[in-house]
Design a protein around this motif. Structure first.
Motif, short mmCIF file in Angstrom:
data_model
loop_
_atom_site.label_atom_id
_atom_site.label_comp_id
_atom_site.label_asym_id
_atom_site.label_seq_id
_atom_site.Cartn_x
_atom_site.Cartn_y
_atom_site.Cartn_z
N PHE A 155 0.85 -1.18 0.00
CA PHE A 155 0.00 0.00 0.00
C PHE A 155 0.89 1.24 0.00
CE2 PHE A 155 -3.92 -1.87 2.45
CZ PHE A 155 -4.25 -2.62 1.35
N GLU A 156 0.36 2.30 -0.58
CA GLU A 156 1.02 3.60 -0.55
C GLU A 156 -0.01 4.64 -0.14
OE1 GLU A 156 3.13 6.75 -3.73
OE2 GLU A 156 2.62 4.70 -4.35
N ILE A 157 0.41 5.60 0.64
CA ILE A 157 -0.39 6.79 0.93
C ILE A 157 0.30 7.94 0.22
CG2 ILE A 157 -1.12 8.38 2.75
CD1 ILE A 157 -1.39 5.92 4.58
N ALA A 158 -0.43 8.69 -0.60
CA ALA A 158 0.19 9.71 -1.45
C ALA A 158 -0.60 11.01 -1.41
CB ALA A 158 0.28 9.20 -2.89
N THR A 159 0.11 12.12 -1.44
CA THR A 159 -0.52 13.43 -1.46
C THR A 159 -1.07 13.75 -2.85
OG1 THR A 159 1.60 14.52 -1.97
CG2 THR A 159 1.01 14.30 0.35
N ASP A 160 -2.07 14.61 -2.89
CA ASP A 160 -2.62 15.04 -4.17
C ASP A 160 -1.61 15.89 -4.95
OD1 ASP A 160 -4.98 13.71 -3.85
OD2 ASP A 160 -6.17 15.48 -3.33
N GLY A 161 -0.81 16.67 -4.25
CA GLY A 161 0.10 17.59 -4.93
C GLY A 161 1.55 17.24 -4.71
N PRO A 162 2.44 17.93 -5.41
CA PRO A 162 2.17 19.11 -6.27
C PRO A 162 1.60 18.79 -7.65
CG PRO A 162 4.52 18.68 -6.20
CD PRO A 162 3.89 17.73 -5.21
N GLY A 163 1.66 17.54 -8.12
CA GLY A 163 1.05 17.17 -9.38
C GLY A 163 2.05 17.09 -10.54
N PHE A 164 1.56 16.61 -11.68
CA PHE A 164 2.43 16.32 -12.81
C PHE A 164 2.84 17.55 -13.60
CE2 PHE A 164 0.25 12.11 -12.38
CZ PHE A 164 1.38 11.43 -11.95
N ALA A 165 2.20 18.68 -13.36
CA ALA A 165 2.60 19.92 -14.04
C ALA A 165 3.71 20.64 -13.29
CB ALA A 165 1.39 20.84 -14.22
N ALA A 166 4.31 19.98 -12.31
CA ALA A 166 5.37 20.61 -11.53
C ALA A 166 6.63 20.85 -12.34
CB ALA A 166 5.70 19.74 -10.31
N ASP A 167 6.83 20.09 -13.43
CA ASP A 167 8.06 20.23 -14.19
C ASP A 167 7.85 20.33 -15.71
OD1 ASP A 167 7.25 17.64 -14.56
OD2 ASP A 167 9.20 16.72 -14.19
N GLU A 168 6.61 20.38 -16.16
CA GLU A 168 6.35 20.58 -17.58
C GLU A 168 4.94 21.14 -17.75
OE1 GLU A 168 6.59 16.91 -19.80
OE2 GLU A 168 5.76 15.74 -18.17
N PRO A 169 4.68 21.89 -18.83
CA PRO A 169 3.36 22.49 -19.01
C PRO A 169 2.27 21.42 -19.11
CG PRO A 169 4.95 23.45 -20.53
CD PRO A 169 5.62 22.26 -19.90
N LYS A 170 1.12 21.72 -18.56
CA LYS A 170 0.01 20.77 -18.58
C LYS A 170 -0.37 20.39 -20.02
CE LYS A 170 -3.14 21.05 -15.43
NZ LYS A 170 -4.29 21.45 -14.58
N GLU A 171 -0.21 21.33 -20.94
CA GLU A 171 -0.61 21.09 -22.33
C GLU A 171 0.27 20.03 -23.01
OE1 GLU A 171 0.09 24.08 -21.03
OE2 GLU A 171 -1.99 24.75 -20.74
N THR A 172 1.51 19.86 -22.55
CA THR A 172 2.44 18.93 -23.21
C THR A 172 2.89 17.81 -22.29
OG1 THR A 172 4.31 20.39 -22.65
CG2 THR A 172 3.25 20.71 -24.80
N LEU A 173 2.10 17.50 -21.29
CA LEU A 173 2.46 16.41 -20.38
C LEU A 173 2.72 15.12 -21.16
CD1 LEU A 173 -0.12 16.89 -17.47
CD2 LEU A 173 2.33 17.37 -17.39
N GLY A 174 3.77 14.41 -20.76
CA GLY A 174 4.04 13.10 -21.33
C GLY A 174 4.74 13.09 -22.67
N GLU A 175 5.08 14.24 -23.21
CA GLU A 175 5.66 14.29 -24.55
C GLU A 175 7.19 14.19 -24.55
OE1 GLU A 175 4.12 17.57 -26.76
OE2 GLU A 175 2.03 16.95 -26.49
#
Length: 318
Positions: free
Chosen positions: A272-292
């Motif tokens: 099991f893992e307990i994880a915070t909601d933030g800071p999130g995946f846009a912490a290091d790249e723009p939300k528009e280009t996530l995963g690219e």
């Protein structure tokens, strides 16, 4: 101080390019983070989610070149993916059939319409009608129409040979509520535990299966499940786990950069893992280009050239 729902679920693939094609193509999910396993940087860690990369929508995969899972108990056995309404389930049944994806018939489980299916490596999944409750964030570039897109995770089903030890941890340590039970396949009794406000995005289903062998993790298996907490509760949860470390050993605080984590195994060995909601995946790249592009947290960025040299080519992943 309370868990609020499912945060993410991490599984194992031995075929990352095929995995990417299935989850972004057939299932229409968005690749929101292409990074590496922070404990083994020779392996990719791929995150698929909704259009906004929302906590609670992340289905993630470690790229481990291992043999297939041996199914059994002491394991997470099925991952729920929520969709809105019976019409969506009918749409999905046709899509899965047209793509020759192994699937069952639409049926009712625990009072909800459900469509079970598997990916090519045997990862056991289910589309669950959540009635359209709660927020949904469609991905504009998905191959799936917005009204039929996967809305998030849940419920998650795990198998244990006996329930009492796990029940103690779920209730007393994690604050879950056992609200009902139902008979699963082969009359297997399954206990339903609720988190926070409840509902399919905040449920853990525990199937009691004493007659099964112990599972062996491999390709097609689930590695762990993570539960959501507000960012401000992280310190209190770290203290809570520390206070019971003699009975439930835990990792202590782990900063994953995109969220902060705490890890422990329940008494039947499921991680099991307990994880915070933030800071999130846009912490290091723009939300528009996530995963690219390959994203590395700051503590790994100085090793980028070394890490990129060590990664296996994933030509089909943008």
């Amino acid at each position: 101080m309370q868990l609020t729902g499912i945060h993410h679920l991490t599984a194992i693939t031995a075929r990352p390019a095929d995995n990417h094609g299935f989850y972004t193509g057939t299932l229409g999910m968005r690749l929101v983070k292409k990074t590496v396993n922070q404990d083994d940087v020779s392996a990719y860690h791929l995150f698929y989610a909704d259009g906004e990369a929302s906590p609670g929508s992340d289905l993630t995969f470690f790229d481990f070149r291992v043999r297939p899972e041996r199914r059994g108990t002491h394991s997470i056995t099925r991952t729920g993916l929520r969709v809105a309404g019976e019409a969506s389930l009918r749409w999905w049944a046709e899509r899965l059939a047209s793509e020759e994806v192994r699937h069952g018939a639409i049926h009712e489980r625990d009072g909800r319409l459900t469509l079970d299916f598997e990916d090519a490596e045997g990862q056991r999944l289910a589309l669950i009608d959540d009635g359209g409750a709660g927020d949904a964030y469609a991905w504009a570039k998905s191959s799936v129409p917005a009204e039929h897109q996967i809305r998030g995770l849940g419920p998650i089903t795990m198998s244990v040979p006996k329930s009492a030890p796990t029940d103690m941890v779920l209730r007393d340590l994690m604050g879950m509520r056992q609200v009902r039970d139902y008979d699963g396949p082969d009359a297997t009794k399954t206990l339903v535990y609720e988190i926070g406000d409840g509902g399919p995005a905040a449920e853990l289903h525990v199937a009691i299966e004493p007659g099964l062998p112990v599972a062996e993790q491999g390709a097609g298996a689930v590695h762990h499940v993570a539960f959501r907490i507000p960012d401000q509760d992280y310190g209190a949860w770290a203290d809570r786990l520390k206070s019971v470390r003699n009975r439930v050993p835990s990792s202590g605080p782990v900063d994953r950069f995109y969220f902060r984590s705490l890890y422990f195994r329940e008494p039947n060995g499921i991680l099991f893992e307990i994880a915070t909601d933030g800071p999130g995946f846009a912490a290091d790249e723009p939300k528009e280009t996530l995963g690219e592009r390959l994203a590395l947290p700051p503590f790994l960025e100085p090793r980028r050239a070394e890490i990129e040299r060590g990664l296996k080519p994933l030509a089909t992943i943008p």
